[in-house]
Every structure is written in structure tokens, then in C-alpha cells.
Design a protein around this motif. Structure first.
Motif, PDB file in Angstrom:
ATOM      1  N   TYR B 186       0.865  -1.170   0.000  1.00  0.00           N
ATOM      2  CA  TYR B 186       0.000   0.000   0.000  1.00  0.00           C
ATOM      3  C   TYR B 186       0.914   1.236   0.000  1.00  0.00           C
ATOM      4  N   GLN B 193     -13.562   3.252   7.581  1.00  0.00           N
ATOM      5  CA  GLN B 193     -14.590   2.267   7.897  1.00  0.00           C
ATOM      6  C   GLN B 193     -15.134   2.492   9.308  1.00  0.00           C
ATOM      7  N   GLY B 194     -16.440   2.570   9.416  1.00  0.00           N
ATOM      8  CA  GLY B 194     -17.077   2.712  10.731  1.00  0.00           C
ATOM      9  C   GLY B 194     -17.117   4.130  11.262  1.00  0.00           C
ATOM     10  N   TRP B 195     -16.403   5.061  10.649  1.00  0.00           N
ATOM     11  CA  TRP B 195     -16.405   6.439  11.150  1.00  0.00           C
ATOM     12  C   TRP B 195     -16.106   7.388   9.997  1.00  0.00           C
ATOM     13  N   ASP B 251      -8.620   0.384  -0.632  1.00  0.00           N
ATOM     14  CA  ASP B 251      -9.271  -0.133   0.585  1.00  0.00           C
ATOM     15  C   ASP B 251      -9.616   0.953   1.611  1.00  0.00           C
ATOM     16  N   SER B 253     -12.219   2.622   2.150  1.00  0.00           N
ATOM     17  CA  SER B 253     -13.552   2.478   2.768  1.00  0.00           C
ATOM     18  C   SER B 253     -13.693   1.212   3.613  1.00  0.00           C
ATOM     19  N   THR B 254     -12.724   0.326   3.538  1.00  0.00           N
ATOM     20  CA  THR B 254     -12.857  -0.926   4.302  1.00  0.00           C
ATOM     21  C   THR B 254     -11.764  -1.091   5.358  1.00  0.00           C
ATOM     22  N   LEU B 255     -10.988  -0.039   5.569  1.00  0.00           N
ATOM     23  CA  LEU B 255      -9.983  -0.075   6.647  1.00  0.00           C
ATOM     24  C   LEU B 255     -10.337   0.970   7.690  1.00  0.00           C
ATOM     25  N   GLN B 259      -6.959  -1.185  12.134  1.00  0.00           N
ATOM     26  CA  GLN B 259      -6.473  -2.145  11.119  1.00  0.00           C
ATOM     27  C   GLN B 259      -5.286  -1.556  10.354  1.00  0.00           C
ATOM     28  N   LEU B 263      -1.625  -3.112   9.849  1.00  0.00           N
ATOM     29  CA  LEU B 263      -0.978  -3.343   8.545  1.00  0.00           C
ATOM     30  C   LEU B 263       0.399  -2.686   8.492  1.00  0.00           C
TER      31      LEU B 263
END
Lengths: 304, 451
Positions: B186, B193-195, B251, B253-255, B259, B263
Motif C-alpha cells: 500500500y 470504515q465505521g467512522w 481499501d 472504505s474498508t480499513l 487495522q 498493517l
């Protein structure tokens, strides 16, 4: 000719007793209805009326200071492209929920109907996602399925659908449908089991195959249940919130925004409760249409 | 039901109501001391322990009139919002920042703390921008518990593997990210994600580093519109940065922060771009047990615009502390806040909880040599940020300094990043929203940055 009707004293006494009895009965009825009525007024009527009132104000949600702004909130919401996206997403949600879970539920119920052993076991298994809290279901999917590292999509090197604007709505809908279809299966199975056995047997004796029995016997028999579940799906589709909020928060870029999340952002992020109330009124309007439609169809069926 | 049973039931109900009320409203008495309530974010158990030991036990032992009780809850923002609106809630109000507090201040839900500021000398002790951000019409309504900057966490091992040094300039930074992408890593890790308000970090970063703090200040004063070409350039730059995959690649929107930090520790990326408060997530993955504490470094985000000085900061706050107007023990609540605005409190909290307690003191008298683990680079980073603030080299974090509806509108920056809205349309909407809030007096007062 003049007819004189004389009322005997005994009859008058009986009539008085009856009136007194009816008054007492009526008072008792009122007392018995009062708690439920009071509760409905407090929980439904007053908040509903206040929401309607606040939809025409600029209330921030704090204190009692607000001004009436007429239809300003509705004008702004209807002019906002995010509202159009939300409404479109609610309609997509509705189409998905009226079709996929219903088809899967019917199919599974039909398969379970012919299965005597293990039927109860399967019903319990199918109901499990439904009884789990949405936050638990969302967390399971987020961690095990939609996780780009360690989840199923990550394992195959595919971008999770919840992270893409093109698929985020379907990603949230998939989880909600996963939790919902088992419940439908159990409801449909219950309805199918009420179908008179002699009708089914007669059809089989007449040489009807499995599809024909289902199409001509079971389906008409469970029609009221299908209708009720359909109306519930319409109402709940316009109230959709939890799975979308938990999984995508309406994003990315409002791609999975529905009216519930749209209203929530006004209320709890921007402190614009007036606008949130206006969105709530619009949401209720669609639910109301579904309820009226259901009532009309039910009455028509009874008349027939 | 017998008479005796009826009395017992009535007493039970009364007792239950009394206990509930005691839990809802502060100011109850226990053992001759008044109880003070503070509702706090649902921090992890280890951090709750630190809070209990340093704040609760420390404060309770420091005086004999009050007993402080802290309740942890993940939905604290919403709980506080509902409770304050109903004229209830804790004595000490923990909020998401000065913009949050301003809303409640104008509705008289928060107590005016100006008299306490004078009593305890807060204005002299606390960084001017931080103190001013908590004022409404010249009266103090909130103080930030901690300042933060949006910077870059890096993994030295990944940089070594890529054969590069810690980047010093923006172009070097971009070069390293390109190298990382070419190596199958990356370019940087982060995600919302989530916030969703995580987006505010990155638009604040580009507004600060491209348009500059002074331009932001002028826009917040209404001197220039938000559609100003310098601001539009910053918005476009943020979109360009996102579209090139420099924010978590595909990613984003999904991290989430946790997390992302994991990573980074797994050497999947050289960088994590985020607020300095992310040090608290870092301690889960970079620690002495894992033997990789020294692998983590933190640097200020490299200045993007050549017209701005280096280093340049994106100034924000972690949370805000206020006094509930409905509190019966405002003096006690002020005493708790004063206790939290001291070097000694910051010193103790930062020993085991780096990231969340950069107390906004003008003289942040902490020495990194006194610390171990991640507390060491955190203390260094904060000292550097404070120097930058004192020099006036900073821009503003949207979530802290912008009025709420404007901040929410800026959260929608991902619409520009994903190309569903143009930068120009986005800023026209911001301008409209901001004007409405400015007319309501919801813009917190700010000091003018030097650049």
C-alpha cells in the motif's frame, strides 16, 4: 286511530337496570382500554405530532429555541441530490427485499414442507441470524467476509463490495437479506402447513406435479401471509437504517445512503433536527401508502 | 396484595427510582463527598485502567470534597447529546470538540467557565488558539483535553527494505509511496470504515498544506468565500492524492485506524497518514512485547505548498471538556478540569496512554527522555506541534474549528474524491452551509495563523 303504549313499572325498572349495566360496562371498557390508549398517545401520537410540527422549524435538537420556517426544510431536501440518491436507494432496497428473500424463503419453505425429520432443527438454524443483534451480524460480515485482510474477499484478492461506490448498497442489502430470509422461511412454512391436507391430496390424486401443487394449492392458500410480509417489506424498506449505518455509513460518497441514514446525519452530525424531522415525514409517507394499500387489498379480499 | 406487600413494593419502586436518578444526575453525595460524573468514550480496558488510576484516584486523593466517577461508553457523544438536551447529564461534559460545545453553549446547556478560567489562570496556561476555540461571545465554554496534528507514521523497516530514507519533502514522500506501490505494498494505509468523519482529517490536511491556515482563517471569518481558487486548488489536490491511491489504495472504505496500524506493523506499507491520536492504536501493534517499538516513527506531514514554512501543522483537538449548566457542583467540575490541565496529569497519562493526552499547555514541560516506548515519540511530536502553534505555522482541523453543519458538509469530500461531485459544486454547497451557520453565530473565534 290513536294507539296508546303503556310501559309497565316493571319494564321501566328493567330498562333502567340495563342502562346502568351498560354505563358500568362502558366505564369498565374505558378503564381497560385506557393504559394502551395512553401509551399509544405518549409513544406514538405525541412524538408523531411533534415530528410533524418540527419538520416546519429550524430546531437544532437542543433547548426550546426554534423558528417556523414554513416548507423551507422540504424545499432544501428535495433540491438536494443526496435526497434523490437516498430515495432511489430505498426503492432499490424495496425491490430487492420484495423479490430475493421472498423467493428464497418460499423455495426453502417448500423444501422443508416435505421434510418431516430435522425440520425443526433447520428452522432454528434459519432463525439464528434473525435473532442476533444487527450489530453482531454486521461485525461478523465485516470481519469474516468483507475484510480485505483475513476475510473471504481478502483471501481471493477481491475488493470487498462494501468499499466500492458501485456495490456498497448491495453489500449492505446482502447482509440484511441474509439475516431476514430465514425468518421468512419460518413464516411461509407455518402458513403452508395451514393449507388443508385434503386439497393437497386431491390435487396429487388428480395427477398434479410438485410445481402445480405449489402454484395452485399452496400459493393461493398462503396469499394473505405473502401480502402481509410484502407490505411489511415495503414499510421496513423505507425505514432501512441499521445494516447500512453499521456497514457503510451511507458511503462511499453517499452511494449507499438511504433516507434513514440521511435523516440521522442531519439530526446527530449537523444539529439540524428540523430537516431530520422533514425526512422522517417523507419516510412515513411511503409507509403510509403501503399500509393503505394493504388495508384496501385485505378489505377487497373479504368482500370477495 | 396485602398491605405489607404493597408497602414493600412501593418502597422498592421508590428505591429503584432513587438509584436510577442518582445515576442520571450528578451532584449526589457519598460519604460526605459530592459525587461528580464524567461520561467518557469507551476506551480499551488498559486505557480505562490508566484513567481510573491517574484521573479518578489521583483527583479523589488530591482533595476531600468531591468523588469523581467516570463512566465509559462507546456512544458517549449521542448519550451526552440527548442528556444535555433534556437538561440532564454528567457534571463534566466530554464532547467532540469546540464546535460541538458551541452548539450547546448558545442554547445555555453549558456553564460559562470564564470565572473559573480567571480563578485557575487557564488563559495564561493554555495555548491561545486552543483557549479561544472554546469561547463563544467572549465567554469560555470548553477546553480541549488534548491537541493533535495530522502527520505521518512510518515503519523504518519498510523504508529500509525499499532502500529509502525518511522523506523530508513532499516530493520525496510521493516518491517513496510510488516505490511502495511498485513493490506491491500500500502506498499508505488509512481508512474511514465505521467512522465517516475520518474524511475530515484529509481535507483538513490539504486545506492547511495547500491553501494555508491564513486562507482558512479568512474563509472562516467570512472575508473570502469557500469557493476561493486557493481553496478549490486544495480540494482538487486532495482528490488527486486520493485517486492516485495515496490514501489506503482501494481499501480506504474498508480499513479503519486500528487495522491500518496493524498493517503498518505487518510491513504492508511504509506509511500511515493520520492524526497523532493514532499513537493509542499504535501501542497495540508496536510494543516491547512484539519487539518492534523502535520500528515506528512519526513525522509532520511534509509541507505541500512551497509558499508555506516547514514544518507546517494541521491543528486539531481530540475532545473538549465543559461544565454542564444543570450540574449542581460546577465548582467541583471546574476543579476536575483544572486537574486535567496540568503538566503533572499529562506526564502521568502519557506514560501508558500515548496519543490522547497532549494537554494544550503553552509550556508542555515533558521530557521525552523520561518516557519509554511510544510515549517517547509522542511527547516529541507534541512538543514540536506546540512550537509550531506558538510560531503560528498551522492550519485548522475541520472537526474542531468549523461549525457542525459545515464540518459535516466537508465530511462529504469523498464525493469529490470519487468524482460524483466536482470541487466547484462541493465548495458552493460548503459556502451556502457556512453562511447559514455564520449567521447563527456558530463559528468559533480563532487566532490568525502567521502563514
Amino acid at each position: 286511530m290513536v294507539t296508546t303504549v303503556s310501559v309497565s313499572p316493571a319494564h321501566r325498572i328493567a330498562s333502567g337496570r340495563r342502562a346502568s349495566y351498560l354505563r358500568r360496562k362502558s366505564a369498565l371498557n374505558c378503564v381497560l382500554v385506557a393504559p394502551a390508549l395512553l401509551l399509544s398517545i405518549i409513544v406514538v401520537v405525541i412524538p408523531g405530532a411533534l415530528t410533524l410540527l418540527l419538520a416546519f422549524t429550524n430546531w437544532s435538537g437542543i433547548g426550546f429555541n426554534f423558528q417556523f420556517v414554513g416548507i423551507d426544510n422540504f424545499e432544501k431536501i428535495l433540491a438536494d441530490p443526496v435526497f434523490a440518491t437516498s430515495l432511489r436507494n430505498n426503492i432499490t432496497w424495496l425491490v430487492l427485499f420484495l423479490t430475493l428473500p421472498a423467493i428464497i424463503g418460499l423455495l426453502t419453505a417448500a423444501l422443508l414442507l416435505g421434510r418431516k425429520k430435522m425440520r425443526t432443527f433447520y428452522q432454528v438454524i434459519y432463525l439464528m441470524p434473525y435473532v442476533l443483534a444487527p450489530v453482531v451480524n454486521a461485525l461478523i460480515w465485516q470481519t469474516v467476509i468483507y475484510n480485505p485482510h483475513g476475510g473471504v474477499f481478502g483471501l481471493f484478492g477481491i475488493q470487498p463490495p462494501s468499499g466500492s461506490a458501485a456495490t456498497s448498497l448491495y453489500a449492505a442489502a446482502a447482509v440484511d437479506m441474509w439475516h431476514y430470509w430465514g425468518f421468512l422461511t419460518v413464516v411461509y412454512l407455518g402458513a403452508m402447513r395451514q393449507t388443508p391436507g385434503d386439497q393437497v391430496e386431491a390435487a396429487i390424486v388428480d395427477g398434479a406435479n410438485g410445481w402445480q401443487v405449489f402454484r395452485n394449492i399452496y400459493l393461493p392458500s398462503i396469499r394473505p401471509t405473502l401480502l402481509l410480509m410484502g407490505v411489511m417489506a415495503v414499510i421496513f424498506s423505507f425505514l432501512a437504517f441499521d445494516y447500512i449505518y453499521l456497514l457503510t455509513q451511507g458511503g462511499p460518497a453517499h452511494s449507499s445512503e438511504v433516507m434513514g441514514t440521511y435523516a440521522y446525519a442531519f439530526a446527530f452530525s449537523s444539529f439540524e433536527f428540523g430537516k431530520a424531522a422533514a425526512v422522517g415525514i417523507i419516510m412515513s409517507f411511503f409507509g403510509l401508502i403501503a399500509s393503505v394499500l394493504y388495508t384496501w387489498i385485505s378489505r377487497r379480499d373479504v368482500t370477495k | 396484595m396485602t398491605r405489607k406487600r404493597s408497602i414493600t413494593a412501593a418502597i422498592s419502586i421508590a428505591a429503584a427510582v432513587a438509584i436510577t436518578m442518582a445515576g442520571c444526575v450528578g451532584g449526589s453525595s457519598s460519604g460526605g463527598r459530592q459525587t461528580l460524573q464524567l461520561w467518557f468514550w469507551g476506551a480499551p480496558p488498559q486505557q480505562q485502567e490508566t484513567m481510573q488510576k491517574v484521573l479518578v484516584d489521583g483527583f479523589n486523593a488530591s482533595q476531600s470534597r468531591y468523588t469523581l466517577q467516570v463512566t465509559f461508553n462507546n456512544a458517549v457523544d449521542k448519550n451526552v447529546q440527548v442528556a444535555l438536551s433534556a437538561g440532564k447529564g454528567p457534571d463534566i461534559v466530554y464532547g467532540s470538540g469546540p464546535a460541538f460545545s458551541a452548539q450547546y453553549a448558545v442554547q445555555d446547556k453549558l456553564a460559562d467557565m470564564t470565572a473559573y478560567a480567571k480563578k485557575y489562570g487557564w488563559e495564561d496556561r493554555i495555548l491561545t488558539p486552543m483557549y479561544q476555540s472554546g469561547t463563544v461571545d467572549g465567554k469560555l465554554y470548553s477546553l480541549p483535553n488534548s491537541i493533535e496534528d495530522i502527520g505521518v507514521f512510518y515503519n523504518t523497516r519498510v523504508l529500509e527494505k525499499l532502500g529509502v530514507a525518511v522523506p523530508q519533502t513532499y516530493s520525496e514522500f510521493i516518491t517513496v509511496m510510488d516505490k511502495a506501490a511498485a513493490a506491491g505494498l500500500y502506498p499508505s494505509v488509512t481508512g474511514n470504515q465505521g467512522w465517516k468523519p475520518v474524511n475530515q482529517n484529509y481535507i483538513s490536511l490539504f486545506l492547511s498544506h495547500v491553501a494555508g491556515g491564513k486562507t482558512m482563517y479568512d474563509a472562516l471569518q467570512g472575508k473570502i468565500p469557500w469557493t476561493d481558487p486557493r481553496i478549490e486548488k486544495a480540494v482538487r489536490a486532495s482528490a488527486d492524492f486520493y485517486q492516485k491511491g495515496y490514501l489506503g489504495g482501494k481499501d480506504y472504505s474498508t480499513l479503519n485506524f486500528d487495522q491500518s496500524m496493524q498493517l503498518l506493523s505487518q510491513q504492508k506499507s511504509p506509511f500511515f497518514i493520520g492524526p497523532s491520536l493514532a499513537f493509542q492504536f499504535a501501542s497495540n501493534y508496536f510494543n516491547d512485547k512484539a519487539g518492534n517499538t523502535a520500528d515506528l516513527g512519526y513525522m509532520t506531514f511534509p509541507t505541500v505548498s512551497p509558499t508555506l514554512p516547514t514544518p507546517y501543522y494541521t491543528l486539531g483537538t481530540t475532545a473538549s471538556l465543559s461544565i454542564n449548566a444543570a450540574s449542581k457542583d460546577k465548582d467541583g467540575a471546574a476543579e476536575v478540569i483544572d486537574y486535567m490541565m496540568t503538566s503533572s496529569f499529562a506526564q502521568e497519562m502519557n506514560k501508558t496512554w500515548p496519543g490522547y493526552w497532549a494537554v494544550p499547555l503553552k509550556n508542555f514541560d515533558l521530557k521525552s527522555a523520561d518516557y519509554t516506548g511510544l510515549s517517547k515519540p509522542f511527547v516529541d511530536s507534541i512538543k514540536s506541534t506546540i512550537k509550531g502553534v506558538n510560531d503560528g505555522n498551522y492550519g485548522f482541523f475541520v472537526g474542531t474549528f468549523f461549525p457542525p453543519a459545515t464540518a459535516t458538509a466537508f465530511t462529504d469530500i469523498d464525493s469529490v474524491w470519487l468524482g460524483t461531485v466536482t470541487a466547484s459544486t462541493f465548495l458552493q454547497n460548503i459556502e451556502k452551509t457556512f453562511k447559514e451557520e455564520q449567521a447563527k453565530g456558530l463559528v468559533p473565534p480563532l487566532p490568525e495563523p502567521a502563514n
